[in-house]
Design a protein around this motif. Structure first.
Motif, PDB file in Angstrom:
ATOM      1  N   ARG A 125       0.839  -1.195   0.000  1.00  0.00           N
ATOM      2  CA  ARG A 125       0.000   0.000   0.000  1.00  0.00           C
ATOM      3  C   ARG A 125       0.881   1.254   0.000  1.00  0.00           C
ATOM      4  N   TRP A 151       0.526   4.747  -2.055  1.00  0.00           N
ATOM      5  CA  TRP A 151      -0.516   5.314  -2.908  1.00  0.00           C
ATOM      6  C   TRP A 151       0.006   5.749  -4.266  1.00  0.00           C
ATOM      7  N   TYR A 199      -8.780   3.646   0.113  1.00  0.00           N
ATOM      8  CA  TYR A 199      -8.044   3.270  -1.103  1.00  0.00           C
ATOM      9  C   TYR A 199      -8.879   3.441  -2.363  1.00  0.00           C
TER      10      TYR A 199
END
Length: 243
Positions: free
Chosen positions: A134, A136, A219
């Motif tokens: 993760r 971004w 997300y």
């Protein structure tokens, strides 16, 4: 040009089929008490490719079978035609939500069994994408590049008259989606389609699935923004390089 009504209906039906088969193959691989359980990423990639094949061929006579806001944006930028873009987008989101509900109904028993399993599992992965790492900006770039790998070839295929006349282009796009899944799908699960991710995510948040876990809205913007960026860049590159 297709009529507004045909575009709306075609995109709903085609995108619903796309998500029914695509989310269905993920459900088959991930959920307990499924005969396809643990059959792996290759099965998922081919399943999504065949989902595109079924959805696009079905919608083709009505709307051209875009089924993807990133494709719609790329086509609009390359052609300069924007009047039907909202109709395409509405049909795609509604169709994606409908397909997700149908998938849930097909696997209702497997979802329900999640209540009784000793190892209960979140179910978002059946509906929407989840990154392995993760970060971004990396996730956003991955989605944008993978989507360019889809949309730019689709735009270029339009230059080959025979592909459109024979319908072979749709088959090639389905194989292309399979290839993207196998080669570029590892980091994020390759949404490459905002409707494919957002519509089912909304449905996941609403359905009464036992122990379903979070819908991960923090997300959710990445598999929308990344593909739209990739689609827009594809349209711009097409205009510069192919026109």
């Amino acid at each position: 040009m297709y009529s507004n009504g045909d575009v709306f209906v075609g995109e709903i039906i085609g995108t619903a089929i796309l998500i029914l088969f695509g989310a269905g193959v993920v459900a088959g691989v991930l959920l307990h008490h499924s005969k396809a359980r643990a059959s792996g990423w290759i099965v998922i990639s081919f399943g999504w490719g065949l989902a595109v094949l079924a959805g696009a061929y079905t919608a083709g006579p009505l709307s051209g079978g875009q089924l993807n806001p990133a494709v719609t944006f790329g086509v609009a930028i390359s052609s300069g035609k924007w009047s039907q873009v909202p109709i395409y987008l509405a049909g795609q989101i509604i169709g994606a939500m409908l397909g997700a509900v149908l998938c849930w109904l097909v696997y209702y028993g497997q979802f329900a069994a999640n209540r009784a399993e000793e190892t209960r599992q979140p179910t978002l992965a059946v509906f929407s994408t989840i990154p392995e790492i993760r970060v971004w900006w990396q996730n956003l770039i991955t989605e944008a590049i993978a989507t360019m790998g889809l949309v730019l070839p689709i735009l270029a295929f339009g230059l080959s008259k025979g592909l459109g006349e024979t319908g072979t282009g749709t088959l090639i796009v389905a194989l292309l989606v399979t290839g993207i899944g196998l080669s570029l799908g590892g980091p994020t699960g390759y949404a490459i389609n905002p409707a494919r991710d957002l519509g089912p995510r909304i449905v996941h948040s609403l359905l009464p699935i036992p122990f379903k876990g979070t819908s991960d809205w923090a997300y959710a913007w990445i598999p929308v923004a990344g593909p739209l960026i990739g689609g827009a860049l594809s349209g711009l590159i097409y205009n510069v390089a192919f026109k």
